[in-house]
Design an enzyme around this catalytic site. Structure first.
Site, short mmCIF file in Angstrom:
data_model
loop_
_atom_site.label_atom_id
_atom_site.label_comp_id
_atom_site.label_asym_id
_atom_site.label_seq_id
_atom_site.Cartn_x
_atom_site.Cartn_y
_atom_site.Cartn_z
N THR A 108 -20.86 24.01 -44.17
CA THR A 108 -20.06 23.62 -45.33
C THR A 108 -19.94 24.83 -46.25
O THR A 108 -20.93 25.29 -46.82
CB THR A 108 -20.74 22.45 -46.09
OG1 THR A 108 -20.82 21.32 -45.21
CG2 THR A 108 -19.94 22.06 -47.32
N LYS A 185 -14.63 17.70 -47.10
CA LYS A 185 -16.09 17.61 -47.11
C LYS A 185 -16.63 17.73 -48.53
O LYS A 185 -17.54 16.99 -48.94
CB LYS A 185 -16.70 18.69 -46.20
CG LYS A 185 -18.23 18.78 -46.24
CD LYS A 185 -18.90 17.52 -45.70
CE LYS A 185 -20.42 17.54 -45.85
NZ LYS A 185 -21.08 18.57 -45.04
#
Length: 196
Positions: A108, A185
């Site tokens: 991420t 995300k």
């Protein structure tokens, strides 16, 4: 064994698709294990040594450097701690990987950084998708994570067989161009934070 990258839009068979997995933290270790158990010839690397013993027992090849991991493979998977780690590792990947190698960044990193990493890969004739995972250690071990994927259609198609080793295939969502996976995300992370 030939390790040429699979033709765009034509995922290579497991028997021919060689993978380098970079980053063996709590999530990455389980994700790499799914690849090895599925029969992918897999090289593993971690910045801190000593995390690959169980993967080697399954059949993975542990290597000491990023260059050794990514030379002569079809796919490079990065599962690292943060955006800075992803960029630092990618800088070494682009120096050693063959043109056409597909890079899957499961870290991420944020949308802007994912686009930057994609640009760096493209400048070195590599393919790139951002595919941050959704879930925790339990789903990683079970192989039921989700993933938000950003990248070109052909590159995502080539990446799916690998991503689906650690994900529930129905939870692998191709959202658009590079960076869109990380954009969603972060929205999900912020929503969870607000609820918490």
């Amino acid at each position: 064994m030939s390790c040429a990258a699979p033709m765009l839009g034509q995922p290579a068979s497991v028997a021919r698709m060689r993978v380098a997995f970079l980053g063996l933290g709590r999530m990455g270790h389980h994700m790499a294990a799914h690849l090895v158990r599925a029969g992918y010839p897999t090289r593993v690397w971690n910045r801190s040594p000593g995390r690959a013993e169980s993967l080697v027992a399954l059949g993975a090849e542990e290597v000491a450097t990023i260059a050794a991991a990514v030379s002569d493979v079809d796919v490079v998977v990065m599962m690292l701690a943060d955006p800075a780690s992803s960029e630092a590792v990618l800088d070494e990947v682009v120096d050693a990987a063959a043109p056409g190698t597909l890079v899957i960044d499961a870290t991420t990193v944020g949308a802007e950084q994912a686009r930057r990493l994609g640009d760096i890969a493209q400048q070195h004739a590599l393919r790139f998708v951002d595919a941050p995972v959704v879930g925790t250690v339990g789903p990683a071990e079970a192989g039921t994570l989700g993933s938000f994927v950003g990248g070109g259609d052909a590159d995502v198609l080539a990446a799916r067989p690998v991503i689906e080793r650690w994900c529930d295939p129905e939870r692998v969502l191709h959202l658009g161009s590079t960076g869109t996976g990380n954009a969603l995300k972060l929205v999900v992370n912020m929503t969870i934070g607000v609820v918490a």
